[in-house]
Motif scaffolding. Structure first.
Motif, mmCIF file in Angstrom:
data_model
loop_
_atom_site.group_PDB
_atom_site.id
_atom_site.type_symbol
_atom_site.label_atom_id
_atom_site.label_comp_id
_atom_site.label_asym_id
_atom_site.label_seq_id
_atom_site.Cartn_x
_atom_site.Cartn_y
_atom_site.Cartn_z
ATOM 1 N N THR A 6 -28.278 -12.644 -51.462
ATOM 2 C CA THR A 6 -27.653 -11.855 -52.525
ATOM 3 C C THR A 6 -26.963 -12.795 -53.505
ATOM 4 N N THR A 39 -19.973 0.085 -50.460
ATOM 5 C CA THR A 39 -19.760 -1.239 -51.057
ATOM 6 C C THR A 39 -18.367 -1.396 -51.649
ATOM 7 N N VAL A 44 -24.864 -2.637 -56.049
ATOM 8 C CA VAL A 44 -25.731 -3.548 -55.294
ATOM 9 C C VAL A 44 -27.146 -2.987 -55.325
ATOM 10 N N TRP A 55 -31.268 -9.620 -53.293
ATOM 11 C CA TRP A 55 -30.257 -8.639 -53.666
ATOM 12 C C TRP A 55 -29.404 -9.149 -54.819
ATOM 13 N N ALA A 57 -25.590 -8.285 -56.616
ATOM 14 C CA ALA A 57 -24.326 -7.577 -56.422
ATOM 15 C C ALA A 57 -23.410 -7.865 -57.599
#
Length: 129
Positions: A6, A39, A44, A55, A57
């Protein structure tokens, strides 16, 4: 083995638009958006082909700019990783447990390393009987 990565982004909408277009020729598409209630209000999104492995974020003060998840062979290894990381000076960022908002057998643990990077161990298998 790396399970997924991420990246924190400063402008979520701009980044999603970029990756939606840039990844399309590779057959990689946005597959998942984590519900905000899981989250802490951070946006996300997960990209992949058959499952999310890349990912994005939304960056905020409580989340580092990098998250790496390592595949674990079983849930006991996830628990051991978490204990060892805390003993080594890591900070808790999510105790071992099921995360059914990803899928029913998603069992993970999260720690922040000394630089604040979010490191995870995850097992995707059902609990051994």
């Amino acid at each position: 083995m790396i399970d997924h990565v991420t990246f924190g982004v400063t402008d979520f909408a701009r980044s999603v638009e970029f990756y939606d277009q840039a990844f399309a020729p590779l057959g990689v598409k946005r597959l998942f958006e984590v519900p905000l209630e899981h989250t802490g209000g951070v946006k996300v999104a997960g990209y992949g082909d058959d499952r999310p492995w890349f990912w994005l974020a939304e960056e905020n003060a409580t989340r580092g700019m990098l998250h790496i998840a390592l595949t674990s062979k079983d849930r006991a290894s996830v628990d051991a990783f978490y204990a060892a990381a805390l003993h080594a000076g890591g900070r808790d960022n999510g105790a071992p447990g099921l995360r059914p908002h990803y899928h029913n057998d998603y069992y993970g643990a999260f720690v922040l390393d000394p630089d604040g990077h979010n490191i995870e161990a995850v097992c995707h298998s059902p609990e051994a009987t």
